[in-house]
Motif scaffolding. Structure first.
Motif, PDB file in Angstrom:
ATOM      1  N   PHE A 102       0.857  -1.177   0.000  1.00 44.31           N
ATOM      2  CA  PHE A 102       0.000   0.000   0.000  1.00 44.31           C
ATOM      3  C   PHE A 102       0.898   1.232   0.000  1.00 44.31           C
ATOM      4  CE2 PHE A 102      -2.829  -3.060   2.251  1.00 44.31           C
ATOM      5  CZ  PHE A 102      -3.881  -3.039   1.349  1.00 44.31           C
ATOM      6  N   LEU A 103       0.774   2.059  -1.038  1.00 38.69           N
ATOM      7  CA  LEU A 103       1.458   3.344  -1.106  1.00 38.69           C
ATOM      8  C   LEU A 103       0.398   4.420  -0.995  1.00 38.69           C
ATOM      9  CD1 LEU A 103       3.921   2.927  -4.136  1.00 38.69           C
ATOM     10  CD2 LEU A 103       4.427   2.700  -1.705  1.00 38.69           C
ATOM     11  N   ASP A 104       0.403   5.133   0.102  1.00 44.17           N
ATOM     12  CA  ASP A 104      -0.547   6.221   0.325  1.00 44.17           C
ATOM     13  C   ASP A 104       0.244   7.430   0.831  1.00 44.17           C
ATOM     14  OD1 ASP A 104      -2.727   7.826   0.738  1.00 44.17           O
ATOM     15  OD2 ASP A 104      -3.522   6.671   2.414  1.00 44.17           O
ATOM     16  N   PRO A 105       1.133   7.949  -0.032  1.00 47.57           N
ATOM     17  CA  PRO A 105       1.994   9.053   0.405  1.00 47.57           C
ATOM     18  C   PRO A 105       1.244  10.376   0.408  1.00 47.57           C
ATOM     19  CG  PRO A 105       2.380   8.605  -1.899  1.00 47.57           C
ATOM     20  CD  PRO A 105       1.387   7.571  -1.415  1.00 47.57           C
ATOM     21  N   PRO A 106       1.869  11.412   0.969  1.00 52.64           N
ATOM     22  CA  PRO A 106       1.287  12.750   0.808  1.00 52.64           C
ATOM     23  C   PRO A 106       1.107  13.036  -0.679  1.00 52.64           C
ATOM     24  CG  PRO A 106       3.150  12.790   2.329  1.00 52.64           C
ATOM     25  CD  PRO A 106       3.124  11.420   1.719  1.00 52.64           C
ATOM     26  N   TYR A 107       0.027  13.700  -1.028  1.00 54.20           N
ATOM     27  CA  TYR A 107      -0.252  13.958  -2.436  1.00 54.20           C
ATOM     28  C   TYR A 107       0.837  14.792  -3.103  1.00 54.20           C
ATOM     29  CZ  TYR A 107      -5.003  11.996  -2.430  1.00 54.20           C
ATOM     30  OH  TYR A 107      -6.090  11.163  -2.383  1.00 54.20           O
ATOM     31  N   ALA A 108       1.611  15.521  -2.322  1.00 51.21           N
ATOM     32  CA  ALA A 108       2.691  16.337  -2.888  1.00 51.21           C
ATOM     33  C   ALA A 108       3.855  15.478  -3.390  1.00 51.21           C
ATOM     34  CB  ALA A 108       3.197  17.337  -1.857  1.00 51.21           C
TER      35      ALA A 108
ATOM     36  N   ALA B   3       9.062   9.548  -7.312  1.00 48.89           N
ATOM     37  CA  ALA B   3       9.567   9.115  -6.008  1.00 48.89           C
ATOM     38  C   ALA B   3       8.903   7.808  -5.573  1.00 48.89           C
ATOM     39  CB  ALA B   3       9.355  10.202  -4.966  1.00 48.89           C
ATOM     40  N   ALA B   4       7.596   7.683  -5.820  1.00 48.54           N
ATOM     41  CA  ALA B   4       6.892   6.442  -5.468  1.00 48.54           C
ATOM     42  C   ALA B   4       7.430   5.275  -6.287  1.00 48.54           C
ATOM     43  CB  ALA B   4       5.392   6.610  -5.687  1.00 48.54           C
ATOM     44  N   LEU B   5       7.656   5.495  -7.582  1.00 47.15           N
ATOM     45  CA  LEU B   5       8.194   4.425  -8.427  1.00 47.15           C
ATOM     46  C   LEU B   5       9.635   4.097  -8.059  1.00 47.15           C
ATOM     47  CD1 LEU B   5       6.631   5.257 -11.904  1.00 47.15           C
ATOM     48  CD2 LEU B   5       6.047   3.392 -10.353  1.00 47.15           C
ATOM     49  N   ALA B   6      10.410   5.098  -7.635  1.00 47.08           N
ATOM     50  CA  ALA B   6      11.785   4.840  -7.195  1.00 47.08           C
ATOM     51  C   ALA B   6      11.784   3.934  -5.964  1.00 47.08           C
ATOM     52  CB  ALA B   6      12.505   6.160  -6.905  1.00 47.08           C
ATOM     53  N   LEU B   7      10.834   4.125  -5.062  1.00 49.87           N
ATOM     54  CA  LEU B   7      10.713   3.243  -3.891  1.00 49.87           C
ATOM     55  C   LEU B   7      10.417   1.815  -4.337  1.00 49.87           C
ATOM     56  CD1 LEU B   7      10.413   2.518  -0.892  1.00 49.87           C
ATOM     57  CD2 LEU B   7       8.066   3.404  -1.012  1.00 49.87           C
TER      58      LEU B   7
ATOM     59  N   TRP C 259       7.090  -1.781 -14.343  1.00 48.27           N
ATOM     60  CA  TRP C 259       5.757  -1.722 -13.756  1.00 48.27           C
ATOM     61  C   TRP C 259       4.701  -1.405 -14.790  1.00 48.27           C
ATOM     62  CZ3 TRP C 259       5.362  -3.443  -8.967  1.00 48.27           C
ATOM     63  CH2 TRP C 259       6.547  -3.527  -8.228  1.00 48.27           C
ATOM     64  N   GLN C 260       3.523  -1.962 -14.583  1.00 46.84           N
ATOM     65  CA  GLN C 260       2.376  -1.636 -15.426  1.00 46.84           C
ATOM     66  C   GLN C 260       1.157  -1.373 -14.557  1.00 46.84           C
ATOM     67  OE1 GLN C 260       1.407  -4.958 -17.931  1.00 46.84           O
ATOM     68  NE2 GLN C 260       1.357  -6.412 -16.245  1.00 46.84           N
ATOM     69  N   ARG C 261       0.317  -0.478 -15.033  1.00 45.18           N
ATOM     70  CA  ARG C 261      -0.943  -0.206 -14.344  1.00 45.18           C
ATOM     71  C   ARG C 261      -1.951  -1.235 -14.813  1.00 45.18           C
ATOM     72  NH1 ARG C 261      -5.046   2.926 -16.115  1.00 45.18           N
ATOM     73  NH2 ARG C 261      -3.707   4.138 -17.476  1.00 45.18           N
ATOM     74  N   VAL C 262      -2.601  -1.905 -13.848  1.00 45.91           N
ATOM     75  CA  VAL C 262      -3.591  -2.924 -14.198  1.00 45.91           C
ATOM     76  C   VAL C 262      -5.018  -2.471 -13.907  1.00 45.91           C
ATOM     77  CG1 VAL C 262      -1.992  -4.860 -14.018  1.00 45.91           C
ATOM     78  CG2 VAL C 262      -3.245  -4.136 -11.991  1.00 45.91           C
ATOM     79  N   ASN C 263      -5.151  -1.381 -13.164  1.00 49.85           N
ATOM     80  CA  ASN C 263      -6.491  -0.859 -12.869  1.00 49.85           C
ATOM     81  C   ASN C 263      -6.349   0.545 -12.308  1.00 49.85           C
ATOM     82  OD1 ASN C 263      -9.240  -0.651 -12.458  1.00 49.85           O
ATOM     83  ND2 ASN C 263      -9.399  -2.388 -11.065  1.00 49.85           N
ATOM     84  N   ARG C 264      -7.368   1.358 -12.506  1.00 53.88           N
ATOM     85  CA  ARG C 264      -7.413   2.707 -11.926  1.00 53.88           C
ATOM     86  C   ARG C 264      -8.851   3.010 -11.551  1.00 53.88           C
ATOM     87  NH1 ARG C 264      -4.630   7.180 -15.221  1.00 53.88           N
ATOM     88  NH2 ARG C 264      -2.887   6.685 -13.838  1.00 53.88           N
ATOM     89  N   ARG C 265      -9.019   3.558 -10.347  1.00 50.01           N
ATOM     90  CA  ARG C 265     -10.337   3.997  -9.882  1.00 50.01           C
ATOM     91  C   ARG C 265     -10.227   5.416  -9.359  1.00 50.01           C
ATOM     92  NH1 ARG C 265     -14.055   0.032  -8.283  1.00 50.01           N
ATOM     93  NH2 ARG C 265     -15.397   1.817  -8.045  1.00 50.01           N
ATOM     94  N   HIS C 266     -11.324   6.163  -9.509  1.00 43.75           N
ATOM     95  CA  HIS C 266     -11.357   7.551  -9.031  1.00 43.75           C
ATOM     96  C   HIS C 266     -12.472   7.738  -8.003  1.00 43.75           C
ATOM     97  CE1 HIS C 266      -9.541   8.277 -13.097  1.00 43.75           C
ATOM     98  NE2 HIS C 266      -8.711   8.938 -12.324  1.00 43.75           N
ATOM     99  N   TRP C 267     -12.191   8.536  -6.981  1.00 39.23           N
ATOM    100  CA  TRP C 267     -13.161   9.014  -6.008  1.00 39.23           C
ATOM    101  C   TRP C 267     -12.883  10.506  -5.840  1.00 39.23           C
ATOM    102  CZ3 TRP C 267     -10.632   4.417  -5.521  1.00 39.23           C
ATOM    103  CH2 TRP C 267     -11.421   3.281  -5.376  1.00 39.23           C
TER     104      TRP C 267
END
Length: 192
Positions: free
Chosen positions: A118-124, A129-133, A170-178
């Motif tokens: 689970f990656l839930d970093p600050p939106y900034a 940076a998330a992909l580097a992790l 890496w590949q995106r397999v799904n995306r959802r919006h709220w």
């Protein structure tokens, strides 16, 4: 905040004081966990990394639903206080480990391999940076080949994330919006 389902259903969670964290709403968390459960066939056997853990709501929810264990990474003092209180209140010291510090500078490679992140970093935080992790974890052998990554970010980061994914493992397999929140599910591309 509360645990939505599983062994600890209905238990309240302490939230960090201040504005340093942005807890995932119950509604989004419920949808997220349903999607993760469907994608994985449940939570049994999950070895979870809850990076940018805050109160630990995502990892604690996964444990409540049957995950084997979770490593929680957090550096904010108030969030750490809430996180450790939540783990103690749920009596989960045996299946929860807290890694204090900056997960970007010190990824918890020795605690893996993880099959759910689970990656839930600050939106900034920029998608790079998330992909580097994720890359640091992958290169250290801290991720299973079938790892599922849930990455929560601002919808404004959709385009930059898509651009960052090009040419990576890496590949995106799904995306959802709220509303202004996006959750992308990422997996390792085959052959990487």
């Amino acid at each position: 905040m509360r645990i939505i389902a599983g062994d600890h259903r209905g238990r309240r969670l302490a939230a960090p004081k201040g504005m340093a964290t942005r807890p995932t709403t119950d509604r989004v968390r419920e949808s997220l966990m349903s999607m993760v459960g469907s994608a994985r066939g449940g939570f049994d056997g999950a070895v979870v990394l809850d990076a940018f853990a805050g109160s630990g709501a995502l990892g604690l929810e996964a444990i409540s639903r049957g995950a084997e264990r979770c490593v929680f990474c957090e550096m904010d003092r108030n969030a750490l206080s809430a996180l450790t209180a939540n783990i103690a209140a749920l009596l989960l010291e045996g299946s929860a480990r807290v890694a204090r510090g900056d997960v970007l500078k010190r990824p918890p490679c020795s605690f893996g391999p993880f099959n759910l992140v689970f990656l839930d970093p600050p939106y900034a935080l920029r998608p790079e940076a998330a992909l580097a992790l994720l890359e640091a974890l992958r290169k250290a052998g801290a991720l299973e080949d079938d790892v599922l990554v849930s990455y929560e970010h601002s919808t404004a980061s959709d385009g930059p994330l898509d651009a960052c994914l090009e040419g990576t493992a890496w590949q995106r397999v799904n995306r959802r919006h709220w509303k202004e929140t996006s959750i992308d599910f990422l997996a390792l591309a085959s052959g990487r």
